[in-house]
Motif scaffolding. Sequence first.
Motif, mmCIF file in Angstrom:
data_model
loop_
_atom_site.group_PDB
_atom_site.id
_atom_site.type_symbol
_atom_site.label_atom_id
_atom_site.label_comp_id
_atom_site.label_asym_id
_atom_site.label_seq_id
_atom_site.Cartn_x
_atom_site.Cartn_y
_atom_site.Cartn_z
ATOM 1 N N PHE A 127 99.868 3.959 63.966
ATOM 2 C CA PHE A 127 98.836 3.792 62.939
ATOM 3 C C PHE A 127 99.268 2.801 61.855
ATOM 4 N N TYR A 151 94.507 0.852 69.905
ATOM 5 C CA TYR A 151 93.706 2.055 70.139
ATOM 6 C C TYR A 151 94.312 2.901 71.258
ATOM 7 N N ALA A 154 97.579 4.524 70.340
ATOM 8 C CA ALA A 154 97.328 5.704 69.509
ATOM 9 C C ALA A 154 96.833 6.867 70.356
ATOM 10 N N THR A 158 98.575 10.497 70.685
ATOM 11 C CA THR A 158 97.894 11.743 70.320
ATOM 12 C C THR A 158 97.963 12.760 71.447
ATOM 13 N N TRP A 206 90.471 10.895 63.363
ATOM 14 C CA TRP A 206 91.761 10.930 64.043
ATOM 15 C C TRP A 206 92.428 12.298 63.934
ATOM 16 N N TYR A 209 90.706 14.256 66.515
ATOM 17 C CA TYR A 209 91.082 13.720 67.827
ATOM 18 C C TYR A 209 92.412 14.293 68.281
#
Length: 265
Positions: A127, A151, A154, A158, A206, A209
Motif C-alpha cells: 500500500f 492491485y 495487494a 490480503t 480495503w 476486503y
Amino acid sequence: MSTEHVLDDRPRGHTRARIRESATKVPEVTVYFWIIKVLTTGMGETASDFLAHLLGPIPAVGLGGLAFAASLVLQFAVRRYVAWIYWTAIVMVSVFGTMAADVLHVGLGVPYALSTPFFLLALAAVFALWYATERTLSIHSIRTRRREFFYWAAVLATFALGTAAGDLTATIGLGYAGSVVLFAVAICVPALAHRGGLLGAVAAFWSAYVLTRPLGASLADWMALPAGRGGLAWGLGPVTLSWTAAIVGFVTYLAVSHRDTEPTA
C-alpha cells in the motif's frame, strides 16, 4: 449511494463521460462483489487443503503456482474487466495465497502469531509503495498496467494475511465457529464507520476486503473439517465443489446481466 454499492470508493462527481476515458480492469463494488469474494475465500481454503491431501504439499504448491501465474497472465492480457477472467484470477489467488500462508506454518514451522504480522507488514508495504507511486489506492483507478500490478500484489497479500489471521484465531481457542462470528462482526465495522462518516471509502473498502478472507475461510473450514476439530464434517471435496458451483452461478449471472460493470452511455 445505492444499497448495492457498498463501500464503493468512486467519487460522487464521477461522470459517465469520464468513465469512458479508459476501461477499468475490476468490477463495480456491489453486493455481488462481496458475496463472490467471500465464496472465493472459502473455496480457496478448502481447495488448497484438498489438493495438499490429494497430491502432496509440494506438487500442490507447484500446480497452484502455475495456475495462479496463468490466470494473472490472462487477466493482464485483456483490455477491460471480463467477469469470468477476473474471478478466475481471484480464485487462483485465493488458492495460492492459502498455500503461501500454509507453507510458512506447516513447511517452515513459522507460528501464525508471527506470520500474521509478517503478512500485515507486507500488505502495508504494498500500500505504501502503491500510494507513493500513484497517490491513490482507489480500485476505480485501476486503468493502467502499473496500477493493476499494485492491485494484484495487494490482493495476494490480503489473502495470505487473512489466511494466517483466520488460522490464528481458530487455534487460540475460538475454533472455526467462533472465528466465523468474530469476523462476521468485524467486517461490519468498516461498513458502519464509513456510513457514519468516520472512515473514508478507500480505507473502509480495503479493511473489509482483508476481513472477507478469514470470514470465508473460517466458514468453509467449519463446514468441511471433522467434528473432532470443531467442524461439521461435510468434507473438503464436497465443500470445495459446492462453493465452486455457487461461484460459477454468480459469475455467470454477472457475465450475462453486467450488473457489476460501469455504465457505457
